[in-house]
Motif scaffolding. Structure first.
Motif, mmCIF file in Angstrom:
data_model
loop_
_atom_site.group_PDB
_atom_site.id
_atom_site.type_symbol
_atom_site.label_atom_id
_atom_site.label_comp_id
_atom_site.label_asym_id
_atom_site.label_seq_id
_atom_site.Cartn_x
_atom_site.Cartn_y
_atom_site.Cartn_z
ATOM 1 N N THR A 498 10.436 11.961 9.466
ATOM 2 C CA THR A 498 9.410 12.916 9.718
ATOM 3 C C THR A 498 8.701 12.199 10.921
ATOM 4 O O THR A 498 7.490 12.834 11.596
ATOM 5 N N GLU A 506 4.150 17.465 8.085
ATOM 6 C CA GLU A 506 4.515 16.385 7.256
ATOM 7 C C GLU A 506 3.925 16.581 6.171
ATOM 8 O O GLU A 506 4.344 16.383 5.060
ATOM 9 N N SER A 531 1.578 8.870 6.514
ATOM 10 C CA SER A 531 2.782 9.306 5.938
ATOM 11 C C SER A 531 2.745 8.699 4.466
ATOM 12 O O SER A 531 3.687 9.261 3.746
#
Length: 575
Positions: A498, A506, A531
């Protein structure tokens, strides 16, 4: 070597035998013509027998027509046998490549594999298509023509006892020297293909850095090397013709001198000498053809060795220890894992790695560039095998799972996103070729592909072009994630997948994976802490070993590396 190569002819062998049969009969007919011509001269012309001349002339014409028909047939059958052999060898090579592991592929450059699948195979199939005719004609013609020559005049035929050994020595010297040169020439073709491949793959980088002149210069070097190696190989090979002509003219001169003397002495007729000379030319032509066959075989041997290196490559990841089992839950354990790409390497890429991931957990892996994060996850679906230690899924060593079932259960979205030529829906169905449209739409919703698919020209039927040139980097990443979700794997690995997606998208993808696929074990490799901060546990990699494992909060409190990464990214965000 050639025996192994010709074993791939299989169903095309019948064409090879038919071709050789046509060639053999054609040669016998051609050899009969000089005998008929000798009778025509010595008996028909000498005795002014018009009927005899017409009779022998018609027999010669019939032999010529039949030889022509058989020649066409032999050419057709030879082409079928050669092209069929080439197709089977390419198929065998390509099938073997599909069973290669990453380490097997690392033994060859991509450009070399392309050459071995194309140019090397072409050399072999051309050797059959164009070489079968001289291969079949030469021995038959040599045997029959020589026997007829001795039958006409055994004294004159003794000239061959000098000519043949001389020619044989010259040809052997040429073949011995040209063999290694052909191998070097094929390697030079590898280098040219590599240069072209690199340039075309990175053409956008080349143009953006205005390095076209440099690339032209670099190509000029490998192109000049190929030219040089080709000149050496073919320059040696063409010596075959001068050697042949030297022996041919020397033989003809000797026969004319001796034959003229025999005619003056009344021991030989003019028609016999004419016929004898015809057989001399047939014999020498057969030897020339045979020498060309040897040269074709020499080049084919060099190519055959390169092809067999691909076919004989030992597959290091096999189902040798596999059992009839399948991944059920997706629990993962690394038990004191060590890994290096080559056994001869001095240092390990991964050193004493141990951790445990429960089924359904989301695990983040973070670390500096070069900390072996990607190498770590590639051991799970056995893209590489561990050097020491064990990787287990559901408590069972991954080596005990059939490779096909293991990789079906582990979906991996690699750093380099690859799409294939074809439509968007065709690319998505790589994950599941039997997926329904509803399943595809659900996977696309989770991966946020639905946000842009309607804007594409033909929706799901939009052609992606080569390597997905019709979509952006972020869109390509989302398509690859959707493709992986369609596999319905037990383990989903996102390797920095991503990086080209904005943080809001995301977050949507991460939320969709958590809500709709709660039982799937998810491993996320990322550079951004955002993330992985919501993961059940985060693994920090540093120089090939596990530095720390914990949650975002515990690592932020206790681990210096994580604190430094967080601080640098927070500072960048504030700026």
């Amino acid at each position: 070597m050639l025996k192994r190569v010709f074993s791939y002819m299989k169903e095309y062998k019948k064409y090879a035998w038919l071709g050789l049969l046509c060639i053999g009969v054609e040669v016998i007919l051609e050899i009969t013509v000089p005998l008929l011509m000798a009778d025509l001269i010595d008996y028909g012309v000498t005795n002014a027998d018009e009927t005899y001349i017409i009779k022998k002339g018609l027999q010669m014409a019939l032999c010529a027509v039949l030889a022509l028909i058989l020649g066409v047939g032999s050419a057709k059958f030879s082409a079928l046998a050669g092209q069929g052999l080439g197709a089977n060898i390419r198929k065998a090579e390509y099938e073997k490549l599909q069973s290669y592991s990453f380490s097997n592929i690392d033994h060859f450059s991509v450009s070399s594999l392309v050459t071995r699948l194309t140019s090397d195979v072409t050399n072999i199939q051309n050797a059959v298509s164009t070489g079968m005719r001289p291969f079949g004609r030469s021995p038959v013609m040599l045997i029959f023509a020589t026997s007829f020559a001795f039958r006409i005049n055994s004294t004159l035929a003794l000239v061959f006892l000098v000519a043949l050994p001389t020619l044989a020595v010259l040809l052997i010297l040429i073949i011995i020297n040209v063999g290694p040169l052909y191998g070097r020439m094929q390697s030079a073709i590898d280098q040219v293909n590599r240069c072209i491949q690199e340039n075309l793959t990175a053409i956008r980088v080349v143009k953006s850095y205005v390095r076209g002149d440099y690339e032209v210069e670099k190509f000029g070097v490998v192109n000049e090397n190929l030219k040089s190696e080709s000149e050496k190989a073919f320059g040696t090979a063409v010596l075959n013709m001068p050697a042949m002509q030297f022996v041919m003219y020397g033989t003809i001169l000797g026969i004319l001198l001796i034959g003229g003397k025999l005619i003056n002495e009344g021991k030989m007729m003019i028609g016999q000498l004419t016929s004898f000379l015809s057989y001399v030319l047939l014999i020498l032509n057969s030897l020339m053809m045979m020498s060309n066959v040897f040269l074709l075989m020499t080049r084919s041997l060099a190519s055959a060795e390169r092809i067999m290196e691909v076919i004989d490559e030992k597959i290091d990841i096999t189902d040798e220890n596999a059992k009839d089992i399948a991944v059920a839950k997706g629990e993962i354990e690394f038990d004191h894992v060590w890994f290096k790409y080559k056994d001869t390497a001095k240092e390990y890429v991964l050193s004493d790695v141990s951790f445990h991931i429960k089924p359904g957990q989301t695990v983040g892996i973070i670390g500096q560039t070069g900390s072996s994060k990607t190498t770590l996850v590639q051991l799970i679906p056995r893209l590489y095998d561990v050097t020491k230690g064990e990787v287990k899924i559901d408590g069972i060593n991954v080596k005990e799972y059939p490779v096909r079932h293991l990789r079906d259960a582990v979906a991996m979205v690699l750093q380099k996103n690859t799409l294939f030529s074809g439509s968007l829906i065709d690319n998505l169905r790589w994950g599941n070729e039997n997926a329904t449209l509803d399943e595809i739409k659900e996977a696309c919703q989770i991966a946020c592909v639905d946000e842009f698919v309607e804007r594409l020209a033909d929706g799901y039927d939009t052609e992606m072009g080569q390597e997905g040139v019709n979509v952006s980097g972020g869109q390509k990443q989302r398509i690859c994630i959707a493709r992986a979700i369609l596999k319905k794997p037990k383990v989903l690995i996102l390797d920095d997948s991503t990086s080209a997606v904005d943080t809001a998208t995301e977050a949507k993808i991460r939320s969709g994976l958590a809500e709709k696929l709660p039982d799937m074990t998810k491993i996320i490799i990322a550079q951004r802490i955002s993330s992985v901060r919501h993961a059940d546990q985060i693994i920090i990699m540093d120089r090939g070993h596990v530095e720390a494992i914990g949650t975002h909060e515990s690592l932020l409190r206790d681990n210096q590396i994580y604190q430094e990464i967080y601080a640098s990214q927070k500072e960048g965000a504030d700026l």
